[in-house]
Design a protein around this motif. Sequence first.
Motif, mmCIF file in Angstrom:
data_model
loop_
_atom_site.group_PDB
_atom_site.id
_atom_site.type_symbol
_atom_site.label_atom_id
_atom_site.label_comp_id
_atom_site.label_asym_id
_atom_site.label_seq_id
_atom_site.Cartn_x
_atom_site.Cartn_y
_atom_site.Cartn_z
ATOM 1 N N ARG A 84 0.829 -1.212 0.000
ATOM 2 C CA ARG A 84 0.000 0.000 0.000
ATOM 3 C C ARG A 84 0.857 1.253 0.000
ATOM 4 N NH1 ARG A 84 -3.121 -3.140 2.800
ATOM 5 N NH2 ARG A 84 -2.349 -2.489 4.843
ATOM 6 N N LEU A 85 1.900 1.252 0.831
ATOM 7 C CA LEU A 85 2.762 2.437 0.918
ATOM 8 C C LEU A 85 3.450 2.703 -0.419
ATOM 9 C CD1 LEU A 85 3.843 4.551 2.951
ATOM 10 C CD2 LEU A 85 5.809 3.033 3.307
ATOM 11 N N LEU A 86 3.795 1.629 -1.142
ATOM 12 C CA LEU A 86 4.579 1.768 -2.372
ATOM 13 C C LEU A 86 3.709 1.600 -3.614
ATOM 14 C CD1 LEU A 86 7.761 -0.086 -1.077
ATOM 15 C CD2 LEU A 86 7.401 2.388 -1.269
ATOM 16 N N ASN A 87 2.418 1.888 -3.458
ATOM 17 C CA ASN A 87 1.501 1.976 -4.600
ATOM 18 C C ASN A 87 1.330 0.695 -5.400
ATOM 19 O OD1 ASN A 87 0.409 4.716 -4.570
ATOM 20 N ND2 ASN A 87 2.552 5.341 -4.810
ATOM 21 N N GLY A 88 1.365 -0.437 -4.680
ATOM 22 C CA GLY A 88 1.013 -1.691 -5.338
ATOM 23 C C GLY A 88 -0.488 -1.747 -5.544
ATOM 24 N N ASP A 89 -0.936 -2.858 -6.162
ATOM 25 C CA ASP A 89 -2.381 -3.011 -6.332
ATOM 26 C C ASP A 89 -2.787 -4.408 -5.853
ATOM 27 O OD1 ASP A 89 -1.637 -4.810 -8.289
ATOM 28 O OD2 ASP A 89 -1.931 -3.371 -9.931
ATOM 29 N N GLY A 90 -3.974 -4.835 -6.198
ATOM 30 C CA GLY A 90 -4.474 -6.127 -5.729
ATOM 31 C C GLY A 90 -3.601 -7.303 -6.144
ATOM 32 N N GLY A 91 -2.794 -7.124 -7.192
ATOM 33 C CA GLY A 91 -1.964 -8.231 -7.672
ATOM 34 C C GLY A 91 -0.592 -8.290 -7.016
ATOM 35 N N GLY A 207 15.517 4.031 1.554
ATOM 36 C CA GLY A 207 14.551 5.122 1.726
ATOM 37 C C GLY A 207 13.098 4.781 1.489
ATOM 38 N N GLY A 208 12.809 3.515 1.263
ATOM 39 C CA GLY A 208 11.448 3.163 0.871
ATOM 40 C C GLY A 208 10.376 3.470 1.900
ATOM 41 N N TRP A 209 10.780 3.598 3.175
ATOM 42 C CA TRP A 209 9.769 3.903 4.195
ATOM 43 C C TRP A 209 9.772 5.385 4.572
ATOM 44 C CZ3 TRP A 209 6.922 -0.471 4.662
ATOM 45 C CH2 TRP A 209 5.774 -0.388 5.471
ATOM 46 N N VAL A 210 10.632 6.176 3.944
ATOM 47 C CA VAL A 210 10.619 7.612 4.259
ATOM 48 C C VAL A 210 10.272 8.454 3.020
ATOM 49 C CG1 VAL A 210 13.117 8.012 3.987
ATOM 50 C CG2 VAL A 210 11.815 9.476 5.527
ATOM 51 N N LEU A 211 10.681 7.985 1.823
ATOM 52 C CA LEU A 211 10.385 8.755 0.601
ATOM 53 C C LEU A 211 8.894 9.023 0.407
ATOM 54 C CD1 LEU A 211 12.625 7.574 -2.389
ATOM 55 C CD2 LEU A 211 12.965 9.468 -0.811
ATOM 56 N N PRO A 212 8.020 8.020 0.602
ATOM 57 C CA PRO A 212 6.591 8.306 0.373
ATOM 58 C C PRO A 212 6.092 9.424 1.280
ATOM 59 C CG PRO A 212 6.966 5.939 0.563
ATOM 60 C CD PRO A 212 8.250 6.613 0.953
ATOM 61 N N TYR A 213 6.623 9.469 2.510
ATOM 62 C CA TYR A 213 6.189 10.508 3.450
ATOM 63 C C TYR A 213 6.806 11.853 3.112
ATOM 64 C CZ TYR A 213 4.265 6.587 6.002
ATOM 65 O OH TYR A 213 3.538 5.474 6.342
ATOM 66 N N ARG A 215 7.488 12.801 0.170
ATOM 67 C CA ARG A 215 6.713 13.283 -0.988
ATOM 68 C C ARG A 215 5.369 13.849 -0.531
ATOM 69 N NH1 ARG A 215 5.771 9.498 -5.541
ATOM 70 N NH2 ARG A 215 5.930 11.277 -6.948
ATOM 71 N N ARG A 216 4.734 13.145 0.428
ATOM 72 C CA ARG A 216 3.467 13.661 0.958
ATOM 73 C C ARG A 216 3.652 15.023 1.615
ATOM 74 N NH1 ARG A 216 0.406 9.359 4.725
ATOM 75 N NH2 ARG A 216 1.050 7.592 3.457
ATOM 76 N N LEU A 217 4.839 15.239 2.191
ATOM 77 C CA LEU A 217 5.127 16.521 2.844
ATOM 78 C C LEU A 217 5.505 17.597 1.824
ATOM 79 C CD1 LEU A 217 7.212 15.112 5.842
ATOM 80 C CD2 LEU A 217 5.022 16.324 6.040
ATOM 81 N N GLY A 218 5.531 17.203 0.549
ATOM 82 C CA GLY A 218 5.747 18.204 -0.492
ATOM 83 C C GLY A 218 7.125 18.206 -1.112
ATOM 84 N N ALA A 219 7.981 17.271 -0.736
ATOM 85 C CA ALA A 219 9.328 17.241 -1.324
ATOM 86 C C ALA A 219 9.223 17.006 -2.834
ATOM 87 C CB ALA A 219 10.158 16.130 -0.686
ATOM 88 N N ASP A 220 10.094 17.662 -3.568
ATOM 89 C CA ASP A 220 10.089 17.563 -5.025
ATOM 90 C C ASP A 220 10.914 16.340 -5.438
ATOM 91 O OD1 ASP A 220 9.866 18.040 -7.700
ATOM 92 O OD2 ASP A 220 11.439 19.586 -7.731
ATOM 93 N N LEU A 221 10.306 15.167 -5.330
ATOM 94 C CA LEU A 221 10.993 13.921 -5.665
ATOM 95 C C LEU A 221 10.174 13.176 -6.703
ATOM 96 C CD1 LEU A 221 11.862 12.892 -1.988
ATOM 97 C CD2 LEU A 221 13.520 13.565 -3.744
ATOM 98 N N ALA A 223 8.425 10.104 -8.927
ATOM 99 C CA ALA A 223 7.779 8.831 -8.615
ATOM 100 C C ALA A 223 8.841 7.744 -8.685
ATOM 101 C CB ALA A 223 6.662 8.559 -9.611
ATOM 102 N N PHE A 224 8.770 6.786 -7.796
ATOM 103 C CA PHE A 224 9.848 5.791 -7.728
ATOM 104 C C PHE A 224 9.353 4.382 -7.452
ATOM 105 C CE2 PHE A 224 8.862 6.712 -3.409
ATOM 106 C CZ PHE A 224 9.134 5.543 -2.714
ATOM 107 N N ASP A 225 8.031 4.215 -7.253
ATOM 108 C CA ASP A 225 7.564 2.924 -6.740
ATOM 109 C C ASP A 225 6.701 2.183 -7.767
ATOM 110 O OD1 ASP A 225 5.164 4.296 -6.646
ATOM 111 O OD2 ASP A 225 5.262 4.664 -4.477
#
Length: 493
Positions: A84-91, A207-213, A215-221, A223-225
Amino acid sequence: MLEALPEKGVPGEQILAELSELRSADLPTHGGRLFAYVYDPALDGLDELARQAHAISAHVNGLDPTAFPSLLAMENALVGAAARLLNGDGGTVGSVTSGGTESLILAVKAARDSRPELATPRLVVPSTAHAAFAKAAHYLRVALDVVPVGADLRADPAATRQMIGEDTVLVAASAPSYAHGVVDPIPELAAIAAERGVRFHVDACFGGWVLPYLRRLGADLPAFDLAVPGVTSISVDLHKYAYAPKGVSVLLHRDEALRLPQYFAYAGWPGYTMINPIVSSTRSGGPIAAALATLRHIGDAGYLELAARTRDAVATLAEAVNQTDGIRLFAPPETSVVCLAAEGVDLFVLADELAARGWHTQPQMAYGEMPATIHLTVTAAVAGTATDFAPDLAEAVAAARSKGPADLPAPLLEAAAALTPELVTPELIAGLAEGLGLGGGDFTRMAAVNSLLNVAPPALREALLTGFLSLLQRPAANGRQDQAAAAPNSVTE
Ligand SMILES: *Cc1c(COP(=O)(O)O)cnc(C)c1O
């Protein structure tokens, strides 16, 4: 000497006291002054919670999830959270592994075994990719094609395209790189791999557990996932920015077909049919339970808050570097790493001077055109100490400037210049260690050693450090005194 098998058993209380005493010689895992190896959210009670969760599941065996459904449930929950954090889907499917290295080895194994017809499968990575890819290639006999990064320290899409061939089973890149903390251009790279029908792995172990956050905080990074088309797998270490105790990483695949060649299955012996998704077979439920407890306790909102503190700490440290003459930022501090280079002061002496002031950093050797640098992994705990850094940094730089480069005895330098990996013997290592003052187990003044290693060609540096670790890693019962000397007195009999 620490005796693991005493004649008669020792009372528990005494053993715990001995362990605490041993631990007191280690670098501090809390306190926001150690910038490598440990990840500290500075949350009260979290250690105790993880400890208790670990204890509940320590003896559970992940070998057979039908016998221990608790572990299966926890693993599926961790994989689901990562997906979920890394934008996977049902598969999206995945595995919980023991760490980033294992996740990368398995990503490479799955890719290799998806192309069994190839005599020499190949892996394409940027030069900044983590060393664990080289280890995976070595263990799995996959050829490693290293593509130099651009001046911006990022993977070069055009050069990567050139490197992909018929035998390429996997292309990988980092989000972000460990050494510099910069994010590779994942969308461009993934598109190139997809065009060639090649798997593409994102190493987000760091960084996989900090980058999504961030980005949510507005960092200019970028898409990576798994939201990026062409990304077939991604890894994230829970024992890094998810702040779980050591021993847990997650490897995700976009779908089940991509994961299947990751499994090892064997029915050709008289024992149980062995089906392993990961490298180890028997494994403890302890780290997995501790990770689950950590994630549930911190929660999504908690990680967002921790990422904000990390971001602020990075900004404060980066500003301190910018304000100090004699050093400069080597890489843009765009994630959770501050990486600095020295100009006019000796970098390794500076690292020692910082350590003497209680700041433990990670020197990185020169590589190709890149100078030696100092790496700071910044975690949320640093928010509490970051403002103390600037004055100590200024002092440390001044001290390094007045001291000048580390003194290496002339005979040692001459001997080192003539050295090749083949000439490195255990006796030579023992002599070098003695000459450099490492015999007594005191590793606080490392500038001379680092300067020597920095000018050694990579193969020689590998041989020297392998020899040195091999010197350390042997029981004192082999008749050596120096190991005992390195142990704290209270556990010396
Ligand atoms: C830490 C790290 C790894 C290796 O992980 P371990 O948990 O040390 O085995 C791989 N890639 C990156 C980018 C890392 O930061």
